[in-house]
Design a protein around this motif. Structure first.
Motif: not given
Ligand code: MG
Ligand code: UDP
Length: 326
Positions: A95-101, A200-202
């Motif tokens: 998982l990505d850390a930026d909440l895009q997922n 979108e990136r949080a």
């Molecule tokens: Mg990202």
């Protein structure tokens, strides 16, 4: 200790602005699944407060949180590799850390695995990235489809689920520059894909400059296929044959018509074209040689400064002491 049902691996690089929002959504989403899980954060040498925030989260949820701290920036895919090495779960999700997922989608991937698939890829519904990013990844998808046997509708999304067996196989690889979704696909026996939401990136901004994106795509192409080299040698043969005909025609004209100085710029045009192809070939060869060079040096792929985790015995006792591993 019995193994958890799920390990979630998250690479973190300068994500201080968005980490709290991630914790606030990730843990409730995982709790709602009512399974035993662990979350493994890999701090990829962040220069901001990410490491401290992760350590804070570890002390809040030590039973389900583990943190690996790199001593430098080794890139997203090596961070995931290191995370994989530390997983204990029967299934693993990246998982990505930026909440895009969105973490709420993890349950959907696990449900798909329950159907018997060993690798669940994802397709981003309404991808929230710039038009440029969308078009370049569409182009790279197209190239990859043609030169590798890897079939993925959307290679760019890191929200993916893997069986223990696939992760073990990836752990046995010693690749320096790699691309996890493609590597996992090559080892999968029953891969499938599901549609997931994309946001979108949080907070913060993308860590991928155009240069890094180009590098990543080179890794994808040269790391998984020899087709570019083979195509190049075939093109070389074709061009040599054409040039041979050209030389013969010119030689005959020399004998019949005599010396000619016309068509100088045509000749320049042809020469530049061929020089361009030759330079491209050298560069391409260099990409492969570079990979071999990095591989044969056999240096450690990354260095871990510390691992924050409860030792097995301590976990049972509920002790919070962190273990330091170098
Ligand atoms: Mg990202
Ligand atoms: N990341 C990392 N090391 C890097 C670059 C990125 O660990 O050198 C992490 C980053 O923190 C994020 C994930 O990889 O969790 C994806 O990065 P990003 O969101 O910047 O990529 P994009 O979504 O723009 O493709």
């Amino acid at each position: 200790m019995t193994a958890p049902d799920l390990s979630v691996v998250i690479p973190v690089y300068n994500e201080e602005a968005g980490l709290q929002a991630l914790f606030d959504r990730l843990y409730p989403a995982l709790d709602a699944l009512a399974i035993r899980y662990e979350v493994i954060f890999v701090n990829d040498g962040s220069s901001d407060r990410s490491a401290a925030i992760l350590a804070g989260q570890f002390s809040k949820r030590p039973d389900t949180t583990r943190v690996i701290l790199f001593n430098g920036n080794y890139g997203q895919h090596l961070a995931i590799m290191a995370g994989f090495m530390h997983t204990r779960g029967n299934r693993v999700v990246s998982l990505d850390a930026d909440l895009q997922n969105p973490p709420e989608e993890i349950g959907k991937l696990l449900a798909k695995m329950d159907e018997g698939y060993d690798y669940v890829g994802t397709i981003r519904r309404q991808r929230q990235d710039s038009t440029f990013r969308r078009w370049t990844s569409r182009l790279m998808n197209w190239v990859r489809e043609r030169i590798t046997r890897i079939r993925m509708t959307d290679q760019g999304c890191m929200l993916r689920a893997y069986s223990r067996q696939i992760v073990d196989t990836i752990n046995s690889c010693r690749e320096v520059n790699t691309f996890i979704p493609a590597l996992a696909f090559t080892f999968a026996q029953r891969p499938t894909e599901v549609e997931v939401a994309h946001e979108e990136r949080a907070a913060g901004e993308t860590k991928y400059s155009i240069y890094k994106l180009i590098r990543l795509n080179f890794d994808l192409v040269t790391g998984f296929s020899l087709v570019p080299l083979q195509t190049f040698s075939l093109a070389g043969i074709a061009i040599s044959l054409v040039s041979l005909v050209f030389v013969v025609v010119l030689a005959i004209r020399r004998l019949i018509v005599g010396p000619e100085a016309e068509g100088l710029f045509t000749l320049f045009g042809i020469a530049f074209f061929l020089i361009g192809i030759a330079l491209f070939g050298i560069g391409l060869l260099g990409e492969y040689v570079g990979r071999i060079y990095e591989q044969v040096r056999q240096r450690p792929r990354y260095l871990i400064e510390a691992v924050l985790e409860q030792a097995d015995g301590e976990r049972a006792a509920g002790d919070l002491k962190a273990r330091r591993v170098v």
